[in-house]
Design a protein around this motif. Sequence first.
Motif, PDB file in Angstrom:
ATOM      1  N   ASN A  60      -4.996  10.114   2.060  1.00  0.00           N
ATOM      2  CA  ASN A  60      -5.695   9.976   3.340  1.00  0.00           C
ATOM      3  C   ASN A  60      -6.344   8.601   3.417  1.00  0.00           C
ATOM      4  OD1 ASN A  60      -5.220  12.580   4.485  1.00  0.00           O
ATOM      5  ND2 ASN A  60      -6.618  13.417   2.949  1.00  0.00           N
ATOM      6  N   GLU A  86       0.840  -1.193   0.000  1.00  0.00           N
ATOM      7  CA  GLU A  86       0.000   0.000   0.000  1.00  0.00           C
ATOM      8  C   GLU A  86       0.877   1.244   0.000  1.00  0.00           C
ATOM      9  OE1 GLU A  86      -3.229   2.635   0.312  1.00  0.00           O
ATOM     10  OE2 GLU A  86      -3.065   0.586  -0.405  1.00  0.00           O
ATOM     11  N   PRO A  91      -9.098   5.737   3.688  1.00  0.00           N
ATOM     12  CA  PRO A  91     -10.434   5.732   3.095  1.00  0.00           C
ATOM     13  C   PRO A  91     -11.517   5.931   4.150  1.00  0.00           C
ATOM     14  CG  PRO A  91      -9.610   3.509   3.294  1.00  0.00           C
ATOM     15  CD  PRO A  91      -8.478   4.421   3.675  1.00  0.00           C
ATOM     16  N   ASN A  92     -12.668   6.431   3.703  1.00  0.00           N
ATOM     17  CA  ASN A  92     -13.828   6.560   4.577  1.00  0.00           C
ATOM     18  C   ASN A  92     -14.702   5.316   4.541  1.00  0.00           C
ATOM     19  OD1 ASN A  92     -13.331   9.209   5.530  1.00  0.00           O
ATOM     20  ND2 ASN A  92     -14.003   9.995   3.549  1.00  0.00           N
ATOM     21  N   GLU A  93     -14.517   4.497   3.517  1.00  0.00           N
ATOM     22  CA  GLU A  93     -15.271   3.255   3.402  1.00  0.00           C
ATOM     23  C   GLU A  93     -14.445   2.228   2.644  1.00  0.00           C
ATOM     24  OE1 GLU A  93     -18.881   3.995   1.245  1.00  0.00           O
ATOM     25  OE2 GLU A  93     -17.853   4.174  -0.668  1.00  0.00           O
ATOM     26  N   LEU A  94     -14.817   0.973   2.830  1.00  0.00           N
ATOM     27  CA  LEU A  94     -14.205  -0.142   2.112  1.00  0.00           C
ATOM     28  C   LEU A  94     -15.274  -0.807   1.268  1.00  0.00           C
ATOM     29  CD1 LEU A  94     -12.268  -1.916   4.994  1.00  0.00           C
ATOM     30  CD2 LEU A  94     -11.419  -0.169   3.433  1.00  0.00           C
ATOM     31  N   GLY A 132      -4.326  -0.662  -2.567  1.00  0.00           N
ATOM     32  CA  GLY A 132      -5.765  -0.454  -2.551  1.00  0.00           C
ATOM     33  C   GLY A 132      -6.593  -1.715  -2.501  1.00  0.00           C
ATOM     34  N   TRP A 166     -10.205  -0.445  -1.411  1.00  0.00           N
ATOM     35  CA  TRP A 166     -10.398   0.929  -0.956  1.00  0.00           C
ATOM     36  C   TRP A 166      -9.712   1.878  -1.913  1.00  0.00           C
ATOM     37  CZ3 TRP A 166      -7.451  -2.784   1.354  1.00  0.00           C
ATOM     38  CH2 TRP A 166      -6.068  -2.575   1.358  1.00  0.00           C
ATOM     39  N   THR A 167     -10.127   3.126  -1.841  1.00  0.00           N
ATOM     40  CA  THR A 167      -9.536   4.181  -2.656  1.00  0.00           C
ATOM     41  C   THR A 167      -9.139   5.310  -1.724  1.00  0.00           C
ATOM     42  OG1 THR A 167     -10.994   3.612  -4.479  1.00  0.00           O
ATOM     43  CG2 THR A 167      -9.911   5.764  -4.582  1.00  0.00           C
ATOM     44  N   ARG A 168      -7.931   5.782  -1.915  1.00  0.00           N
ATOM     45  CA  ARG A 168      -7.467   6.932  -1.138  1.00  0.00           C
ATOM     46  C   ARG A 168      -7.584   8.178  -2.012  1.00  0.00           C
ATOM     47  NH1 ARG A 168      -3.501   5.922   3.460  1.00  0.00           N
ATOM     48  NH2 ARG A 168      -3.367   3.688   3.668  1.00  0.00           N
ATOM     49  N   ASP A 169      -7.680   9.343  -1.356  1.00  0.00           N
ATOM     50  CA  ASP A 169      -7.744  10.584  -2.121  1.00  0.00           C
ATOM     51  C   ASP A 169      -6.335  10.999  -2.558  1.00  0.00           C
ATOM     52  OD1 ASP A 169      -6.516  11.778   0.114  1.00  0.00           O
ATOM     53  OD2 ASP A 169      -8.382  12.635   0.846  1.00  0.00           O
TER      54      ASP A 169
END
Length: 170
Positions: A157, A68, A159-162, A121, A150-153
């Motif tokens: 940062n 990651e 992720p807010n969700e998986l 990810g 998941w996707t990071r910005d």
Amino acid sequence: MPRSLFITLAALAAACSQPAETPASAPAASAAAPLTATGEPTALMQTDVDDNLNGAVQVVSVDDLTLEENSGVKLFGTAGGDPAMNGLYTYIAFYMNPAEGWRIFQLGDFLDYRIVSETPGRVDLELRESLYDEASGEISSRTRHIIVAWTRDAEINPPNELMISAATAP
């Protein structure tokens, strides 16, 4: 202990833990010759136990995900519940920063998990779990596979969700 405090404590323990690696061919500890003392023993007193340490002792497995970007991602399991019916509460945690600690997602309650593969990810898992048949009262087990993605910005940062998907093994 409140669930949120327990999860935070478990994540803290996961952050501080390294998985023990024992080669498959390593002899059992009892098979090795005992050590011989070379000096006088030193007394060690009991550690004062607080909630952080008490929660940390329940962490039974930790796996760092290494592919990651920006790392700081761990899978970890805590002991709890009935070990005959699963009992390994399994989580994935993303390190945010020193002030905020970890963002944690519970994946489930299993007998065991194994990392099948990992890419940035995404982590593919093999899960072993118990099943209870209410009609017969029998406990059986099964193995299944899932993809955790998941996707990071742009700032990397956590992720807010998986996204969890059922999967088949090759």
